[in-house]
Design an enzyme around this catalytic site. Structure first.
Site, short mmCIF file in Angstrom:
data_model
loop_
_atom_site.label_atom_id
_atom_site.label_comp_id
_atom_site.label_asym_id
_atom_site.label_seq_id
_atom_site.Cartn_x
_atom_site.Cartn_y
_atom_site.Cartn_z
N GLU A 47 0.84 -1.20 0.00
CA GLU A 47 0.00 0.00 0.00
C GLU A 47 0.88 1.26 0.00
O GLU A 47 1.90 1.32 0.69
CB GLU A 47 -0.86 -0.04 1.26
CG GLU A 47 -1.83 1.09 1.47
CD GLU A 47 -2.66 0.88 2.73
OE1 GLU A 47 -3.61 1.66 2.94
OE2 GLU A 47 -2.38 -0.07 3.52
N LYS A 116 -9.52 2.81 -2.14
CA LYS A 116 -9.89 2.18 -0.87
C LYS A 116 -11.27 2.68 -0.42
O LYS A 116 -11.52 3.88 -0.35
CB LYS A 116 -8.83 2.50 0.18
CG LYS A 116 -8.87 1.66 1.43
CD LYS A 116 -7.62 1.93 2.26
CE LYS A 116 -7.50 1.05 3.48
NZ LYS A 116 -6.24 1.31 4.22
N CYS A 149 -5.58 -3.23 2.16
CA CYS A 149 -5.40 -3.31 3.61
C CYS A 149 -6.69 -3.60 4.38
O CYS A 149 -7.19 -4.71 4.39
CB CYS A 149 -4.72 -2.03 4.09
SG CYS A 149 -4.00 -2.17 5.75
#
Length: 271
Positions: A47, A116, A149
């Protein structure tokens, strides 16, 4: 004759203390070249690889549009090496900045960009806007989902993409909690009958500690590869036939809709 579908994949665990976009690109380049020499067709990085995670204003200062300079250099590299490259970066669109993940094909084309969709407490809500959809693509005859994540820590996210056909979930991460790579990632793979590749950091990023433990889990929840606590590259070949085998043996994906969706307190049924 073996007709199994196969994909050779590399996961690169980065030292979180590396500073500067140029140094990070040079490291990415060296890792991608090494992965290609090992036969990898696709290489996954953590990330926010282009900038680092806990770097404050640099997340905005160095944010780039989808076709920014860093992405163009990665595209050129991917084409030169003949390998797909997947990495995290801060994406700018107008006044908004997203925690994003780029998939560049072996021909140098940008094939997918994922933003995200859920931000954990901590630094991210201060710097990023929120994406609004999950992202999938087909590459090398494999149906692939992209997650960043915290997203993979929700059973619903992985279930949603596997129900939509994903056979491989690629996760760019900057995870500080060793429970996630140790327990959550194999569980997500097992409960969905899907390969999960998880690329994390190790070391210290401006006071933010990362345990490493990047991994590649197969559809039975078994580690194919597992990193330690230092910078490392994992390379393995996935046999995509295992997806159907796992889902036939453990049909969670088939039967999850049968689980009752209404909740009733036990006392309601008591005489």
């Amino acid at each position: 004759m073996d007709q199994a579908r196969r994909l050779t994949l590399a996961v690169c665990q980065a030292d979180a203390g590396r500073t500067g976009m140029e140094a990070r690109f040079e490291w990415l380049s060296a890792q991608a070249a090494a992965a290609r020499s090992e036969g990898a067709e696709l290489v996954l990085f953590p990330e926010l690889l282009s900038t680092g995670y806990n770097v404050g204003p640099d997340l905005h200062r160095h944010a780039e549009e989808v076709h920014g300079d860093f992405a163009k250099r990665v595209g050129t590299l991917a084409k030169e090496l003949g390998i797909a490259i997947v990495y995290g970066y801060p994406e700018r669109e107008g006044d908004a900045v997203y925690n994003a993940m780029m998939f560049v094909g072996a021909d140098g084309r940008m094939l997918a960009n994922h933003r995200k969709t859920v931000l954990p407490d901590g630094i991210e809500p201060d710097w990023f806007d929120v994406g609004n959809h999950l992202t999938m693509l087909r590459y090398a005859d494999v149906r692939i989902a992209l997650l960043i994540c915290y997203e993979v820590e929700f059973p619903e996210s992985v279930r949603r993409v596997t129900a939509a056909g994903a056979e491989l979930v690629l996760v760019c991460t900057a995870c500080a909690f060793d429970q996630v790579p140790r327990f959550v990632i194999p569980a997500r793979a097992y409960e969905n009958g899907v390969f999960v590749a998880y690329a994390n950091y190790s070391g210290n990023d401006h006071g933010h500690e990362f345990p490493g433990l990047s991994c590649i889990s197969d559809p039975f929840g078994i580690d194919l590869e597992r990193a330690g606590a230092t910078e490392q590259r994992l390379t393995t070949t996935l046999n995509l036939d295992l997806v159907d085998k796992a889902r036939s043996r453990l049909p969670y994906l088939r039967d999850h809709r049968k689980v009752a969706i209404q909740t009733q307190l036990a006392g309601d049924n008591c005489p």
